[in-house]
Design a protein around this motif. Structure first.
Motif, PDB file in Angstrom:
ATOM      1  N   GLY A  28      29.232  32.420  45.619  1.00  0.00           N
ATOM      2  CA  GLY A  28      29.710  32.229  44.253  1.00  0.00           C
ATOM      3  C   GLY A  28      30.652  31.053  44.113  1.00  0.00           C
ATOM      4  N   PHE A  29      31.244  30.997  42.935  1.00  0.00           N
ATOM      5  CA  PHE A  29      32.190  29.941  42.585  1.00  0.00           C
ATOM      6  C   PHE A  29      33.238  30.545  41.660  1.00  0.00           C
ATOM      7  CE2 PHE A  29      33.677  26.720  39.586  1.00  0.00           C
ATOM      8  CZ  PHE A  29      34.085  25.705  40.441  1.00  0.00           C
ATOM      9  N   THR A  30      34.518  30.360  41.995  1.00  0.00           N
ATOM     10  CA  THR A  30      35.597  30.855  41.145  1.00  0.00           C
ATOM     11  C   THR A  30      36.494  29.687  40.743  1.00  0.00           C
ATOM     12  OG1 THR A  30      37.069  31.326  43.020  1.00  0.00           O
ATOM     13  CG2 THR A  30      35.590  33.092  42.303  1.00  0.00           C
ATOM     14  N   SER A  31      37.125  29.823  39.587  1.00  0.00           N
ATOM     15  CA  SER A  31      38.016  28.771  39.108  1.00  0.00           C
ATOM     16  C   SER A  31      39.008  29.352  38.119  1.00  0.00           C
ATOM     17  CB  SER A  31      37.215  27.647  38.430  1.00  0.00           C
ATOM     18  OG  SER A  31      36.535  28.143  37.290  1.00  0.00           O
ATOM     19  N   TYR A  32      40.154  28.683  38.016  1.00  0.00           N
ATOM     20  CA  TYR A  32      41.116  29.052  36.982  1.00  0.00           C
ATOM     21  C   TYR A  32      41.998  27.853  36.661  1.00  0.00           C
ATOM     22  CZ  TYR A  32      44.263  29.814  41.005  1.00  0.00           C
ATOM     23  OH  TYR A  32      44.994  29.682  42.158  1.00  0.00           O
ATOM     24  N   TYR A  57      39.899  31.704  33.135  1.00  0.00           N
ATOM     25  CA  TYR A  57      39.210  31.998  34.388  1.00  0.00           C
ATOM     26  C   TYR A  57      37.707  31.869  34.176  1.00  0.00           C
ATOM     27  CZ  TYR A  57      43.539  34.056  36.229  1.00  0.00           C
ATOM     28  OH  TYR A  57      44.837  34.253  36.667  1.00  0.00           O
ATOM     29  N   ASP A  83      33.894  32.209  36.627  1.00  0.00           N
ATOM     30  CA  ASP A  83      33.296  32.408  37.943  1.00  0.00           C
ATOM     31  C   ASP A  83      31.787  32.617  37.832  1.00  0.00           C
ATOM     32  OD1 ASP A  83      32.682  35.404  37.854  1.00  0.00           O
ATOM     33  OD2 ASP A  83      34.835  35.464  37.531  1.00  0.00           O
ATOM     34  N   LEU A  92      28.632  34.405  40.375  1.00  0.00           N
ATOM     35  CA  LEU A  92      28.485  35.267  41.535  1.00  0.00           C
ATOM     36  C   LEU A  92      27.032  35.687  41.713  1.00  0.00           C
ATOM     37  CD1 LEU A  92      29.818  37.098  43.779  1.00  0.00           C
ATOM     38  CD2 LEU A  92      29.872  38.906  42.037  1.00  0.00           C
ATOM     39  N   TYR A 114      27.600  35.147  35.299  1.00  0.00           N
ATOM     40  CA  TYR A 114      28.435  34.057  34.797  1.00  0.00           C
ATOM     41  C   TYR A 114      29.500  34.690  33.916  1.00  0.00           C
ATOM     42  CZ  TYR A 114      24.251  31.454  36.129  1.00  0.00           C
ATOM     43  OH  TYR A 114      23.178  30.936  36.820  1.00  0.00           O
ATOM     44  N   SER A 164      30.686  38.412  30.209  1.00  0.00           N
ATOM     45  CA  SER A 164      29.830  38.067  31.338  1.00  0.00           C
ATOM     46  C   SER A 164      28.374  38.104  30.909  1.00  0.00           C
ATOM     47  CB  SER A 164      30.020  39.049  32.495  1.00  0.00           C
ATOM     48  OG  SER A 164      31.362  39.161  32.882  1.00  0.00           O
TER      49      SER A 164
END
Length: 400
Positions: free
Chosen positions: A199-203, A217, A219, A221, A232, A262
Motif C-alpha cells: 500500500g501507500f500512506t500519506s498525511y 490523510y 492511503d 491498500l 482508496y 473509502s
C-alpha cells in the motif's frame, strides 16, 4: 541538613547504557531506588523531523535538593551511532549535575571547561542553510528465511519513508510492501501458503496554535488477509491538545477526529454480498499519556463508524500503567479491549484449516481482548557502582 559527601543518583531510563554511565561517572553513587537518591534523573526521547531524536533530561532534586529541579534537551541526528548517543548523553548529564555537585564536597574537585567553537568569529545568529529544506528519505528492507527438511518460510518487508517536519508542517509519504510464504512437506502432499499486504500512506498536518492542528490523510491498500483487492481512502482531520505540544514528552491529552470515505473492491464476495463499496466513515481517537517520577500511565480510546450503516462500528480501549509502589517494588499492568462490529470485508464461505493455522485470512469475531501484568521487586544492596562484564557475551542455545 548536611549535604551528602557523594551525590547519589537514580537514573530512570529504559534505553540508556547504564553500564557505560557507571563506568564514566565513578564519582557518583549509582543507586537502584529513588527513595535513597539525592537526584532523580528522568530521561525521555521522541523523534524529530529529520529522523533523529530529541532527548529530554529532567533532573529532580530530592531530600536536601528538594525544589532544585532543572530540564535540558539535546538532539541526535538520524545516523547517530550508539557510541555518539551515549557520549552526548554523558556530556549533557555531567553538565546538568553541576548545580548539585557544587553543594557537596565534590565542588573542590569540580572543573568545568568549554571547548572553543569552530565559528567563534562568526555571528551565532546566522541560520544554517539546509539544502534538503527539511525533507528526509528513509529506505528500509528486512526479511527472514527458515529452512528445515520438511518446511520452509520466507518473510519480507520493504518500503520508503519520505517526510518533512517543520514547526508549521508535518508531511509523510510512505509506500510499503510485505510478502509472506510458507511451504510444508506432508505425507498427504505439499501445502503452500502466501500472503501480501502492500500500500501507500500519506498525511499532511498543519499546526495552527499551541493546542490545535488540522490535516488530511490518504492511503491505498491491497491485502490478501483482509480480502481487499484495492482500497482508496481520504480523510480530513483535526486534533486538540489540552497541554501545549511542547510538553508532549512528559504529558499529553489529545483528541483527534477524522472524517472521510473509502472506495473498496474486494477479492471475493463478502458475507454481505458486496464486491465493491463506497463507504463514508469517521474516526475519533483520544489519548492520555504521562511520564512522572512515580511511573507512567498511557490510556487510549479509539472509535470508528461507517456512516452508511451506524451499526457498523468498532471501539477500542487500551491502557498501560507502571507504578513505583514503594522502595524496590514496581508494578506493571496493561490491557486492551476492542468491540468489533464493522467486519464488512469478510469473504463468504468457511476458512480452510491452513488459512486458520497460518493466519492467512481474517476471521469473524465481535471482540478482541488482551492483558499483561508483572511486578519487579529488588532488595539488598542499593549501590550500583560496580561494573563487571566478564563472560557477559557468552550464552547457550539449547534445543530443548
Amino acid at each position: 541538613m548536611e549535604p551528602p559527601s557523594r551525590l547519589a543518583l537514580f537514573l530512570d531510563c529504559d534505553f540508556c547504557d547504564e553500564t557505560f554511565i557507571r563506568q564514566e561517572m565513578p564519582y557518583l553513587d549509582h543507586v537502584r531506588d529513588r527513595e535513597v537518591a539525592d537526584v532523580h534523573v528522568l530521561v525521555t526521547r521522541e523523534g524529530t523531523g529529520s529522523g533523529g531524536e530529541a532527548w529530554t533530561i529532567d533532573v529532580i532534586g530530592l531530600d536536601i535538593f528538594d525544589g532544585l529541579d532543572l530540564s535540558t534537551v539535546f538532539n541526535t541526528p538520524a545516523n547517530a551511532t550508539e557510541a555518539v548517543e551515549r557520549n552526548e548523553f554523558l556530556r549533557t548529564l555531567e553538565a546538568a549535575l553541576v548545580p548539585y555537585l557544587l553543594q557537596t564536597p565534590m565542588r573542590e574537585r569540580l572543573n568545568v571547561s568549554i571547548a572553543p567553537s569552530e565559528v567563534d568569529t562568526v555571528e551565532q545568529t546566522q541560520t544554517t542553510e539546509d539544502p534538503w529544506n527539511h525533507w528526509t528519505i528513509e529506505i528500509y528492507a528486512d526479511g527472514s528465511a527458515d529452512f528445515e527438511s520438511q518446511q520452509r518460510s520466507l518473510d519480507t518487508r520493504y518500503g520508503v519513508y519520505v517526510g518533512r517536519v517543520t514547526k508549521e508542517w508535518k508531511l509523510q509519504f510512505r509506500p510499503f510492501f510485505n510478502y509472506n510464504y510458507d511451504r510444508f512437506e506432508r505425507e498427504e502432499g505439499t501445502i503452500t501458503s502466501s500472503s501480501r499486504r502492500d500500500g501507500f500512506t500519506s498525511y499532511a498536518i498543519r499546526s495552527i496554535s499551541p493546542h490545535w492542528s488540522v490535516g488530511a490523510y490518504g492511503d491505498v491498500l491491497t491485502s490478501t488477509f483482509s480480502n481487499v483487492d484495492w482500497r482508496y481512502r481520504f480523510m480530513g482531520a483535526a486534533e486538540w491538545s489540552l497541554y501545549p505540544y511542547r510538553e508532549s514528552n512528559r504529558r499529553q491529552l489529545t483528541v483527534a477526529y477524522r472524517l472521510g470515505g473509502s472506495h473498496i473492491t474486494y477479492r471475493d464476495t463478502t458475507i454481505y454480498n458486496e464486491i465493491e463499496q463506497l463507504l463514508p466513515q469517521h474516526l475519533l481517537n483520544a489519548e492520555y499519556k504521562v511520564v512522572q517520577p512515580w511511573g507512567g500511565i498511557e490510556i487510549g480510546v479509539k472509535g470508528s463508524q461507517y456512516l452508511h450503516d451506524l451499526s457498523r462500528h468498532s471501539l477500542q480501549f487500551d491502557a498501560e500503567f507502571e507504578i513505583r509502589v514503594t522502595r524496590g517494588l514496581s508494578v506493571e499492568v496493561g490491557g486492551f479491549l476492542e468491540l468489533i462490529h464493522d467486519q464488512i470485508n469478510l469473504p463468504k464461505g468457511n476458512a480452510g484449516l491452513e488459512e486458520v493455522l497460518l493466519r492467512r485470512r481474517q476471521l469473524e469475531t465481535n471482540y478482541e481482548a488482551g492483558i499483561s501484568f508483572g511486578f519487579r521487586y529488588r532488595f539488598g544492596s542499593l549501590l550500583n557502582n560496580v561494573v563487571n562484564t566478564r563472560f557477559g557475551g557468552i550464552g547457550n542455545r539449547d534445543r530443548f
